[in-house]
Scaffold this motif. Structure first.
Motif, PDB file in Angstrom:
ATOM      1  N   LYS A  52       0.844  -1.196   0.000  1.00 38.13           N
ATOM      2  CA  LYS A  52       0.000   0.000   0.000  1.00 38.13           C
ATOM      3  C   LYS A  52       0.880   1.246   0.000  1.00 38.13           C
ATOM      4  O   LYS A  52       1.827   1.345   0.780  1.00 38.13           O
ATOM      5  N   THR A  59       2.464   1.148   6.724  1.00 34.99           N
ATOM      6  CA  THR A  59       1.795   0.569   5.568  1.00 34.99           C
ATOM      7  C   THR A  59       1.957  -0.939   5.651  1.00 34.99           C
ATOM      8  O   THR A  59       2.527  -1.451   6.612  1.00 34.99           O
ATOM      9  N   GLU A 159      -2.142   2.260  -4.701  1.00 35.50           N
ATOM     10  CA  GLU A 159      -3.051   2.937  -3.783  1.00 35.50           C
ATOM     11  C   GLU A 159      -4.143   1.976  -3.343  1.00 35.50           C
ATOM     12  O   GLU A 159      -4.620   1.152  -4.126  1.00 35.50           O
ATOM     13  N   PHE A 160      -4.541   2.108  -2.077  1.00 35.33           N
ATOM     14  CA  PHE A 160      -5.601   1.276  -1.522  1.00 35.33           C
ATOM     15  C   PHE A 160      -6.184   2.022  -0.338  1.00 35.33           C
ATOM     16  O   PHE A 160      -5.450   2.475   0.541  1.00 35.33           O
TER      17      PHE A 160
END
Length: 171
Positions: A52, A59, A159-160
């Motif tokens: 991420k 992260t 991206e998440f």
């Protein structure tokens, strides 16, 4: 007179060194070390590894780890240049709330089976990230197994927005 003695002595000392660099290196005992210098096949494989994106802080990394052997394999730790601290994590429910915590004993990948690293479940937690991990970036990881062998892979940063569980430090 001293120089005359040094030059022949250097030539004599260089003879054994030149014998090691012959064109045919497959003859004799010198060939044996190169045969054992190859890294053994890894017990693990990973598909769809990703991490991420983050500007700084924490992260996580995910993917599907496959055990290619007929014995369970335990992952006991991980490292990455992207973070000074890294933990193997699980997400557990407590009082209707989901919390992340270190996975005691590491991750066990069953013989011939898989272990899913996914948001809301098992994952590799990166803490103390100081440089941004940006979309498309490749992040290197090294997993250490219970037998002290290692498995290296790279994860693609993307991206998440999900997986915003709270962290339960000290577990």
């Amino acid at each position: 007179m001293k120089i005359r003695m040094i030059v022949p002595a250097l030539a004599v000392l260089a003879l054994p060194l030149s014998a090691c660099g012959g064109e045919d290196e497959t003859i004799g005992p010198a060939a044996a070390p190169s045969a054992t210098a190859q890294a053994p096949e890894s017990a693990l494989d990973i598909t769809d590894p990703w991490v991420k994106t983050v500007d700084k802080g924490m992260t996580a990394a995910f993917g599907t780890i496959t055990n290619t052997t007929d014995a369970d394999v335990t992952i006991v730790s991980a490292t990455t240049p992207a973070a000074p601290e890294i933990e193997l994590h699980e997400v557990v429910g407590a009082g209707g709330e989901m919390k992340m915590q270190a996975k005691q004993g590491g991750f066990v990948v069953p013989a011939g089976g898989e272990l899913e690293l996914e948001p809301g479940g098992y994952h590799i937690m990166l803490m103390g990230v100081t440089e941004p991990i940006e979309p498309g970036q490749e992040v290197a990881f090294t997993l250490t197994l219970a037998d002290q062998s290692t498995f290296e892979f790279s994860a693609l940063a993307k991206e998440f927005n999900g997986g915003n569980e709270s962290y339960a430090p000290g577990h």
